[in-house]
Design a protein around this motif. Structure first.
Motif, PDB file in Angstrom:
ATOM      1  N   GLY A 209      95.566  32.650 -76.987  1.00  0.00           N
ATOM      2  CA  GLY A 209      95.947  33.869 -77.009  1.00  0.00           C
ATOM      3  C   GLY A 209      97.244  34.444 -76.256  1.00  0.00           C
ATOM      4  N   ASP A 210      97.914  35.472 -76.720  1.00  0.00           N
ATOM      5  CA  ASP A 210      99.200  35.716 -76.001  1.00  0.00           C
ATOM      6  C   ASP A 210      99.440  37.410 -75.908  1.00  0.00           C
ATOM      7  N   ALA A 211      99.613  37.809 -74.823  1.00  0.00           N
ATOM      8  CA  ALA A 211      99.656  39.306 -74.927  1.00  0.00           C
ATOM      9  C   ALA A 211     101.015  40.019 -75.651  1.00  0.00           C
ATOM     10  N   ALA A 212     102.044  39.085 -75.774  1.00  0.00           N
ATOM     11  CA  ALA A 212     103.492  39.469 -76.525  1.00  0.00           C
ATOM     12  C   ALA A 212     103.176  39.019 -78.088  1.00  0.00           C
ATOM     13  N   THR A 213     102.801  37.872 -78.108  1.00  0.00           N
ATOM     14  CA  THR A 213     102.971  37.302 -79.348  1.00  0.00           C
ATOM     15  C   THR A 213     101.655  36.868 -80.161  1.00  0.00           C
ATOM     16  N   LEU A 214     100.556  37.425 -79.603  1.00  0.00           N
ATOM     17  CA  LEU A 214      98.911  37.321 -79.999  1.00  0.00           C
ATOM     18  C   LEU A 214      98.703  35.726 -79.826  1.00  0.00           C
ATOM     19  N   VAL A 215      99.420  34.962 -80.561  1.00  0.00           N
ATOM     20  CA  VAL A 215      99.187  33.378 -79.945  1.00  0.00           C
ATOM     21  C   VAL A 215     100.227  32.782 -79.484  1.00  0.00           C
ATOM     22  N   HIS A 216     100.000  31.626 -78.897  1.00  0.00           N
ATOM     23  CA  HIS A 216     101.044  30.520 -78.509  1.00  0.00           C
ATOM     24  C   HIS A 216     100.467  29.473 -78.180  1.00  0.00           C
ATOM     25  N   LEU A 217     101.441  28.243 -78.078  1.00  0.00           N
ATOM     26  CA  LEU A 217     101.187  27.186 -77.963  1.00  0.00           C
ATOM     27  C   LEU A 217     100.394  27.057 -76.358  1.00  0.00           C
ATOM     28  N   ASP A 218      98.992  26.407 -76.441  1.00  0.00           N
ATOM     29  CA  ASP A 218      98.172  26.420 -75.281  1.00  0.00           C
ATOM     30  C   ASP A 218      98.257  25.088 -74.524  1.00  0.00           C
ATOM     31  N   GLY A 219      97.097  24.660 -74.475  1.00  0.00           N
ATOM     32  CA  GLY A 219      96.889  23.543 -74.144  1.00  0.00           C
ATOM     33  C   GLY A 219      96.969  23.269 -72.357  1.00  0.00           C
ATOM     34  N   CYS A 220      96.478  24.390 -71.771  1.00  0.00           N
ATOM     35  CA  CYS A 220      96.754  24.421 -70.358  1.00  0.00           C
ATOM     36  C   CYS A 220      95.550  24.187 -69.676  1.00  0.00           C
ATOM     37  N   ASP A 221      95.844  24.155 -68.318  1.00  0.00           N
ATOM     38  CA  ASP A 221      94.502  24.214 -67.537  1.00  0.00           C
ATOM     39  C   ASP A 221      94.359  25.358 -67.080  1.00  0.00           C
ATOM     40  N   ARG A 222      92.927  25.977 -66.819  1.00  0.00           N
ATOM     41  CA  ARG A 222      92.311  27.143 -66.676  1.00  0.00           C
ATOM     42  C   ARG A 222      91.790  26.967 -65.252  1.00  0.00           C
ATOM     43  N   ASP A 223      91.543  28.302 -64.700  1.00  0.00           N
ATOM     44  CA  ASP A 223      90.935  28.555 -63.463  1.00  0.00           C
ATOM     45  C   ASP A 223      89.589  28.865 -63.585  1.00  0.00           C
ATOM     46  N   ALA A 224      88.768  29.296 -62.612  1.00  0.00           N
ATOM     47  CA  ALA A 224      87.444  29.068 -62.399  1.00  0.00           C
ATOM     48  C   ALA A 224      86.962  30.336 -63.488  1.00  0.00           C
ATOM     49  N   LYS A 225      87.891  31.379 -63.918  1.00  0.00           N
ATOM     50  CA  LYS A 225      87.520  32.553 -64.463  1.00  0.00           C
ATOM     51  C   LYS A 225      88.079  32.237 -65.908  1.00  0.00           C
ATOM     52  N   GLY A 226      88.547  30.964 -66.330  1.00  0.00           N
ATOM     53  CA  GLY A 226      89.038  30.824 -67.586  1.00  0.00           C
ATOM     54  C   GLY A 226      90.386  31.288 -67.984  1.00  0.00           C
ATOM     55  N   ILE A 227      91.126  31.635 -67.161  1.00  0.00           N
ATOM     56  CA  ILE A 227      92.565  32.349 -67.274  1.00  0.00           C
ATOM     57  C   ILE A 227      93.421  31.037 -67.111  1.00  0.00           C
ATOM     58  N   CYS A 228      94.385  30.971 -68.008  1.00  0.00           N
ATOM     59  CA  CYS A 228      95.394  29.951 -68.073  1.00  0.00           C
ATOM     60  C   CYS A 228      96.318  29.914 -66.907  1.00  0.00           C
ATOM     61  N   ILE A 229      96.548  28.851 -66.274  1.00  0.00           N
ATOM     62  CA  ILE A 229      97.137  28.616 -64.913  1.00  0.00           C
ATOM     63  C   ILE A 229      98.759  28.719 -65.505  1.00  0.00           C
ATOM     64  N   ASP A 230      99.673  29.362 -64.838  1.00  0.00           N
ATOM     65  CA  ASP A 230     100.988  29.205 -65.517  1.00  0.00           C
ATOM     66  C   ASP A 230     101.554  27.749 -65.116  1.00  0.00           C
ATOM     67  N   GLY A 231     102.535  27.590 -65.919  1.00  0.00           N
ATOM     68  CA  GLY A 231     103.229  26.224 -65.871  1.00  0.00           C
ATOM     69  C   GLY A 231     102.345  25.061 -66.153  1.00  0.00           C
ATOM     70  N   THR A 232     101.196  25.112 -66.920  1.00  0.00           N
ATOM     71  CA  THR A 232     100.450  24.118 -67.276  1.00  0.00           C
ATOM     72  C   THR A 232     100.120  23.818 -68.561  1.00  0.00           C
ATOM     73  N   HIS A 233     100.930  24.386 -69.500  1.00  0.00           N
ATOM     74  CA  HIS A 233     100.819  24.565 -70.708  1.00  0.00           C
ATOM     75  C   HIS A 233     101.209  22.947 -71.447  1.00  0.00           C
ATOM     76  N   MET A 234     100.184  22.377 -72.370  1.00  0.00           N
ATOM     77  CA  MET A 234     100.264  21.163 -72.864  1.00  0.00           C
ATOM     78  C   MET A 234      99.668  20.072 -71.652  1.00  0.00           C
ATOM     79  N   ARG A 235      99.218  20.552 -70.630  1.00  0.00           N
ATOM     80  CA  ARG A 235      98.656  19.451 -69.704  1.00  0.00           C
ATOM     81  C   ARG A 235      97.187  19.437 -69.614  1.00  0.00           C
ATOM     82  N   SER A 236      96.527  20.054 -70.697  1.00  0.00           N
ATOM     83  CA  SER A 236      95.141  19.912 -70.433  1.00  0.00           C
ATOM     84  C   SER A 236      94.799  18.595 -71.273  1.00  0.00           C
TER      85      SER A 236
END
Length: 569
Positions: A209-236
């Motif tokens: 999900g993305d606040a501006a475009t509804l969806v985006h390329l994700d595959g990111c690492d997430r913190d304990a609350k499940g929120i995507c960590i900045d700069g980690t897209h496609m690193r999961s």
């Protein structure tokens, strides 16, 4: 040696009573399913089960958020997020729901295979259960409607659904849907499955999900609350091993390896069960430890303690009636679209838009609503499943899962997500049969396809397609009447013929009522599908004769050319 044994096994089962009942190829039964073999059906049933197995845990997690019959009476914490006693109840509720999900899927799929003879797996649908949880009951019972009352509404809706199916109303309404919309629904469901397979909850986490475009390329690492960590897209790591599973399945399918989807799911799952990796399904966290402890039990049966027949029929709230009508409407649109797209995808739908076993399929599907909202899986058809034996074997595995739930509840979503993406791509091939030549057919079909994944709802896609079809073609029809035929599309001859069979006994009344009427009138009942099959057989023979005549004329023409040339010379 093995191949010879399997051939003998397939031939022996086909010629048995079981083979004739399920119309296996070589059984001599009426309307045999071409390409159906016992071993293929078993493999397809196994693939269907493994593809659907994630529902056991995902569905339990969704409905658990409703709080079930658990009561939260904490003024400072109105939804009991940090209440130890309430969370303990939720743990029991989750195990109840895992057992219930497996039991519902087992019974529903068995009925579909036995009575409808279709390779379709049924299980509680995540879409309707999300509506049930977050809209009707609310997170941890936060809305006015109680869990027990909402369950009663679903039960009543299921009974209404059975009546509509039993008297043929649902089937007749479905046949009124234009052919282009039916074809588009298959492709739309394919994109819908692909979208699910690319998300995190039931897929590889490639899309987020993305606040501006509804969806985006994700595959990111997430913190304990499940929120995507900045700069980690496609690193999961889980996203990448999911992509590996997708590529593996695709390569195996390209090489025509039987069971390709199953092998891909199992490969990713086994790798994900290894602890200490970045993509493990059992990380060293409290949640991961709890999942691993449950996984190590291997064999465990949890009897339902809190949810069995826990309904309150005091339906005196107008909101519950709104919910009941919504459940009925969504079920008609969702499951009808799914049940019509699966036979189309499997290649055993007749040109009149009906398919063998449709009445029984709708009744089995509707009966399952009283147990839970239902959706269809097409993975077994992809693996070659053509008969109800696929569903029966899938149901058997769901029964086994009641006792091996620690194993079957541990298939990671990034292992099953690739299978959903691949199945979606195969279902999308039906778009080539849509009449793109006429705008009045093409635009409604396109909206049907587009809105199913974009609105996350099969029913909204069908509504958009049927609605735009009615408006566009309705206005054109009125303009033709008013203008006396002067205002009409120049390419109207390209318009697809609407398969409106009219209000005849054969199209309105279900088969069982037609049989009774024929007996009362002293006439013989003839199955409309038998007549349709005979017509299609004659058409194929005529087409073959025409091709043979054309080929003979071409040969004669080529053979005569040298003689003609010599005369002219």
């Amino acid at each position: 040696m093995t191949g010879s044994f399997l051939e003998q096994l397939n031939q022996g089962v086909a010629q048995s009573r079981v083979g004739k009942y399920f119309r296996l190829e070589g059984s001599g039964a009426r309307r045999e399913r071409v390409g159906s073999k016992f071993t293929t059906e078993v493999r397809a049933g196994l693939t269907t089960f493994v593809t659907m197995a994630y529902i056991i845990s995902v569905n339990a997690l969704i409905v658990m958020d409703s709080g079930g019959p658990c009561i939260c009476e904490n003024g400072e914490d109105p939804v009991c997020l940090n209440n130890p006693a309430y969370n303990e109840w939720l743990g029991t509720l989750k195990l109840d729901l895992i057992t219930a999900t497996a039991a519902i899927a087992c019974i529903s799929t068995f009925l579909m295979g036995l009575f409808a003879n279709l390779p379709i797996g049924l299980a509680p649908g995540m879409g309707l259960n999300a509506y049930f949880t977050y809209t009707v009951v609310g997170f941890h019972g936060g809305n006015k409607i109680k869990y027990e009352t909402a369950l009663a509404a679903v039960f009543v809706e299921g009974l209404l659904f059975i009546l509509l199916s039993f008297f043929g109303v649902r089937q007749w309404l479905a046949r009124l849907i234009p052919q282009s919309i039916k074809i588009a629904s298959g492709a739309g469901i394919g994109l819908y499955l692909c979208f699910i397979g690319m998300q995190t909850s039931a897929g590889i986490g490639l899309i987020g999900g993305d606040a501006a475009t509804l969806v985006h390329l994700d595959g990111c690492d997430r913190d304990a609350k499940g929120i995507c960590i900045d700069g980690t897209h496609m690193r999961s790591a889980t996203t990448w091993i999911g992509i590996f599973g997708f590529i593996l399945i695709s390569i195996l399918l390209t090489l025509r390896v039987k069971g390709a989807i199953l092998y891909g799911i199992l490969a990713v799952s086994i790798l994900s069960w290894i602890r200490g990796t970045d993509f493990t399904y059992f990380p060293y966290t409290p949640g991961g430890e709890a999942s691993f402890d449950y996984f190590k039990k291997v064999v465990a049966f949890h009897p339902i303690q809190m949810t069995f027949v826990n309904m309150n029929f005091e339906l005196d709230n107008h909101e519950i009636w709104i919910a009941l009508i919504t459940f009925l409407y969504v079920d008609i649109m969702d499951t009808t679209g799914t049940l019509y797209s699966m036979p189309k995808f499997g290649g055993y739908m007749y040109k009149n838009g009906d398919f063998d076993g449709s009445t029984a399929a709708f009744l089995c599907d509707a009966s399952s609503i009283t147990l839970g909202a239902v959706f269809g899986s097409g993975a077994g058809i992809t693996e070659g499943g053509r008969t109800g034996l696929t569903s029966i074997f899938t149901a058997f595995l769901f029964f086994i899962s009641l006792f091996f739930s620690p194993i079957f509840a541990s298939f990671p979503p990034w292992a099953t997500g690739p299978a959903l993406i691949v199945v979606g791509s195969m279902m999308a091939k039906s778009v080539q049969s849509i009449n793109w030549s006429y705008v009045g057919d093409a635009i409604p079909a396109f909206l049907t396809i587009a809105l199913m994944p974009l609105s996350y709802s099969i029913s909204y896609g069908l509504i958009a397609g049927i609605g735009t079809y009615a408006v566009i073609n309705g206005v054109i029809y009125v303009l033709e009447l008013i203008s006396g035929g002067r205002i009409t599309p120049s390419d109207k001859d390209l318009k697809e013929h609407w398969n409106n069979e009219g209000f005849t006994v054969e199209t309105v009344l279900p088969a069982w009522m037609q049989i009774i009427i024929c007996k009362l009138n002293g006439t013989t009942y003839v199955d409309p599908l038998d007549k349709m099959e005979e017509e299609e057989r004659l058409e194929r023979e005529l087409a073959a004769c025409a091709d043979a005549v054309d080929a003979k004329i071409e040969i004669d023409t080529h053979g005569a050319q040298p003689a003609l040339a010599s005369v002219e010379h």
